[in-house]
Design an enzyme around this catalytic site. Structure first.
Site, PDB file in Angstrom:
ATOM      1  N   ARG A 105      -8.623 -56.200 -22.754  1.00  0.00           N
ATOM      2  CA  ARG A 105      -7.559 -55.834 -23.787  1.00  0.00           C
ATOM      3  C   ARG A 105      -5.959 -56.293 -23.010  1.00  0.00           C
ATOM      4  O   ARG A 105      -5.828 -55.736 -22.027  1.00  0.00           O
ATOM      5  CB  ARG A 105      -7.314 -54.419 -23.972  1.00  0.00           C
ATOM      6  CG  ARG A 105      -8.577 -53.948 -24.764  1.00  0.00           C
ATOM      7  CD  ARG A 105      -8.165 -52.498 -25.347  1.00  0.00           C
ATOM      8  NE  ARG A 105      -7.589 -51.544 -24.407  1.00  0.00           N
ATOM      9  CZ  ARG A 105      -7.520 -50.136 -24.910  1.00  0.00           C
ATOM     10  NH1 ARG A 105      -7.562 -49.891 -26.147  1.00  0.00           N
ATOM     11  NH2 ARG A 105      -6.990 -49.652 -24.000  1.00  0.00           N
ATOM     12  N   THR A 109      -0.247 -55.277 -26.079  1.00  0.00           N
ATOM     13  CA  THR A 109      -0.550 -55.428 -27.645  1.00  0.00           C
ATOM     14  C   THR A 109      -1.759 -54.916 -28.078  1.00  0.00           C
ATOM     15  O   THR A 109      -2.120 -54.890 -29.230  1.00  0.00           O
ATOM     16  CB  THR A 109      -0.608 -57.034 -27.688  1.00  0.00           C
ATOM     17  OG1 THR A 109      -1.727 -57.565 -26.898  1.00  0.00           O
ATOM     18  CG2 THR A 109       0.746 -57.841 -27.419  1.00  0.00           C
TER      19      THR A 109
HETATM   20  O1  LIG Z   1     -11.666 -50.934 -28.508  1.00  0.00           O
HETATM   21  P1  LIG Z   1     -10.689 -51.518 -27.583  1.00  0.00           P
HETATM   22  O2  LIG Z   1      -9.324 -50.894 -27.843  1.00  0.00           O
HETATM   23  O3  LIG Z   1     -10.582 -52.923 -27.704  1.00  0.00           O
HETATM   24  O4  LIG Z   1     -11.072 -51.049 -26.062  1.00  0.00           O
HETATM   25  C1  LIG Z   1     -12.201 -50.876 -25.563  1.00  0.00           C
HETATM   26  C2  LIG Z   1     -12.447 -51.964 -24.549  1.00  0.00           C
HETATM   27  O5  LIG Z   1     -11.485 -51.569 -23.426  1.00  0.00           O
HETATM   28  C3  LIG Z   1     -12.019 -51.497 -22.064  1.00  0.00           C
HETATM   29  O6  LIG Z   1     -12.266 -52.649 -21.630  1.00  0.00           O
HETATM   30  P2  LIG Z   1     -11.041 -53.144 -20.793  1.00  0.00           P
HETATM   31  O7  LIG Z   1     -10.043 -54.183 -21.754  1.00  0.00           O
HETATM   32  O8  LIG Z   1     -10.196 -52.200 -20.051  1.00  0.00           O
HETATM   33  O9  LIG Z   1     -11.581 -54.235 -19.872  1.00  0.00           O
HETATM   34  P3  LIG Z   1     -12.316 -54.220 -18.244  1.00  0.00           P
HETATM   35  O10 LIG Z   1     -13.763 -53.639 -18.862  1.00  0.00           O
HETATM   36  O11 LIG Z   1     -12.551 -55.241 -17.729  1.00  0.00           O
HETATM   37  O12 LIG Z   1     -11.634 -52.860 -17.848  1.00  0.00           O
HETATM   38  C4  LIG Z   1     -13.832 -51.122 -22.832  1.00  0.00           C
HETATM   39  O13 LIG Z   1     -14.803 -51.568 -21.652  1.00  0.00           O
HETATM   40  C5  LIG Z   1     -13.636 -51.995 -23.923  1.00  0.00           C
HETATM   41  O14 LIG Z   1     -14.067 -53.261 -23.698  1.00  0.00           O
HETATM   42  O1  LIG Z   2     -10.269 -44.827 -23.206  1.00  0.00           O
HETATM   43  C1  LIG Z   2     -10.273 -46.113 -23.153  1.00  0.00           C
HETATM   44  C2  LIG Z   2     -10.169 -47.102 -23.951  1.00  0.00           C
HETATM   45  C3  LIG Z   2     -10.155 -48.331 -23.870  1.00  0.00           C
HETATM   46  N1  LIG Z   2     -10.947 -48.647 -22.695  1.00  0.00           N
HETATM   47  C4  LIG Z   2     -11.392 -47.773 -21.880  1.00  0.00           C
HETATM   48  O2  LIG Z   2     -11.896 -48.069 -20.714  1.00  0.00           O
HETATM   49  N2  LIG Z   2     -11.006 -46.419 -22.047  1.00  0.00           N
END
Ligand SMILES: O=P(O)(O)OC[C@H]1O[C@H](OP(=O)(O)OP(=O)(O)O)[C@H](O)[C@@H]1O
Ligand SMILES: O=c1cc[nH]c(=O)[nH]1
Ligand SMILES: [Mg+2]
Length: 210
Positions: A105, A109
Site C-alpha cells: 500500500r 494514498t
Molecule cells: O486492505 P488494505 O487497506 O489494502 O490493507 C491491507 C494490506 O496492508 C498490508 O500490507 P502492506 O501494504 O503493509 O505490505 P507488506 O505486507 O509488505 O507490509 C496487509 O498485509 C495487506 O496486504
Molecule cells: O491494520 C493494518 C492495516 C493494513 N495493513 C496492516 O498490516 N495492518
C-alpha cells in the site's frame, strides 16, 4: 453477494489476542500466525470432495475416503504478510502449489502497487486460496483478486486473519462472487487505514522491520 465466514474457535480467539498484544515478540507473532493458519486451512478446505478407495487395514479390506485426486489447489500469498499464513496452510495441505503476488500500500494514498506475480503454470486447473492476514480498506484484496481472476483458476477463496467492515464491504462490492474467510471483524479503520483495534502492521510485526 459473496459469503463472509467468521471462523470461531476458542484456540483461534486466544491466539489472536496474543498476536494483538503490543509486547508480543516477532518470533512469537510469527509462530502464533502459523498456528492459527493451520486451523484456518482446516476450515477453508472443509468442502473438499472425497472419493472412496479400497484399502487393506491390518484386519480387513474396507472402502475408505481419500481426497479426490483431480482437486488441485494453489495457495497465493499476498506479499509480504501473506507469507505468515502460507506457511501454516502448507503444513496441512503439503500438495498445494504456491503462487506469490507482491502488493504494497502506498502509505499516502492507500492504493496498492503491484511489484511481483508468479503462479504455477497450470493455475487454471486449480482451486485458489488467496491469503493475507489483513483486510483493511480492501484495496489490496480487490486488486489481488482482480489480477488473479484474469488467470482463470477453477475457484477462488480469500482467507485473512482480521478484517475491517469497510474492507469487507469493498471486496463484496467489487467481487461479489468471492467467499471471504476471517477469524474476526474489528471496529473500523484509523486515519492511516490501519485496522482498529487491530494488531498493527502485520508485515512489520512478522518480519521485525520496524
Ligand atoms: O486492505 P488494505 O487497506 O489494502 O490493507 C491491507 C494490506 O496492508 C498490508 O500490507 P502492506 O501494504 O503493509 O505490505 P507488506 O505486507 O509488505 O507490509 C496487509 O498485509 C495487506 O496486504
Ligand atoms: O491494520 C493494518 C492495516 C493494513 N495493513 C496492516 O498490516 N495492518
Ligand atoms: Mg505492511
Amino acid at each position: 453477494m459473496s459469503s463472509i465466514t467468521i471462523i470461531n474457535h476458542p484456540l483461534i480467539a486466544h491466539k489472536l489476542t496474543l498476536m494483538r498484544r503490543e509486547e508480543t515478540s516477532t518470533a512469537k507473532f510469527r509462530s502464533l500466525l502459523k498456528e492459527i493458519s493451520l486451523l484456518l486451512a482446516y476450515e477453508v478446505t472443509r468442502d473438499l470432495p472425497l472419493k472412496s478407495e479400497e484399502i487393506q487395514t491390518p484386519l480387513r479390506v474396507m472402502q475408505a475416503p481419500v481426497l479426490a485426486p483431480e482437486k488441485k489447489m494453489v495457495v497465493i500469498s499476498i506479499m509480504r504478510a501473506g507469507q505468515g499464513i502460507l506457511d501454516g496452510m502448507l503444513e496441512l495441505i503439503p500438495s498445494a502449489r504456491v503462487g506469490h503476488i507482491g502488493l504494497y500500500r502506498d502509505p499516502r494514498t492507500l492504493i496498492p502497487i503491484e511489484y511481483y506475480l508468479k503462479v504455477p503454470h497450470d493455475v487454471e486447473e486449480r482451486d485458489m486460496f488467496i491469503v493475507d492476514p489483513m483486510l483493511a480498506t480492501g484495496n489490496t484484496a480487490v486488486a489481488a483478486i482482480g489480477r488473479l481472476k484474469e488467470l482463470n483458476p477453477t475457484s477462488i477463496k480469500f482467507v485473512c486473519l482480521l478484517a475491517a467492515p469497510e474492507g469487507l464491504d469493498h471486496v463484496q462490492e467489487e467481487h461479489p462472487d468471492i467467499p471471504i474467510y476471517t477469524t474476526a471483524i474489528d471496529e473500523g479503520l484509523d486515519e492511516h487505514g490501519y485496522i482498529l483495534p487491530g494488531l498493527g502492521d502485520a508485515g512489520d510485526r512478522l518480519f521485525g522491520t520496524k
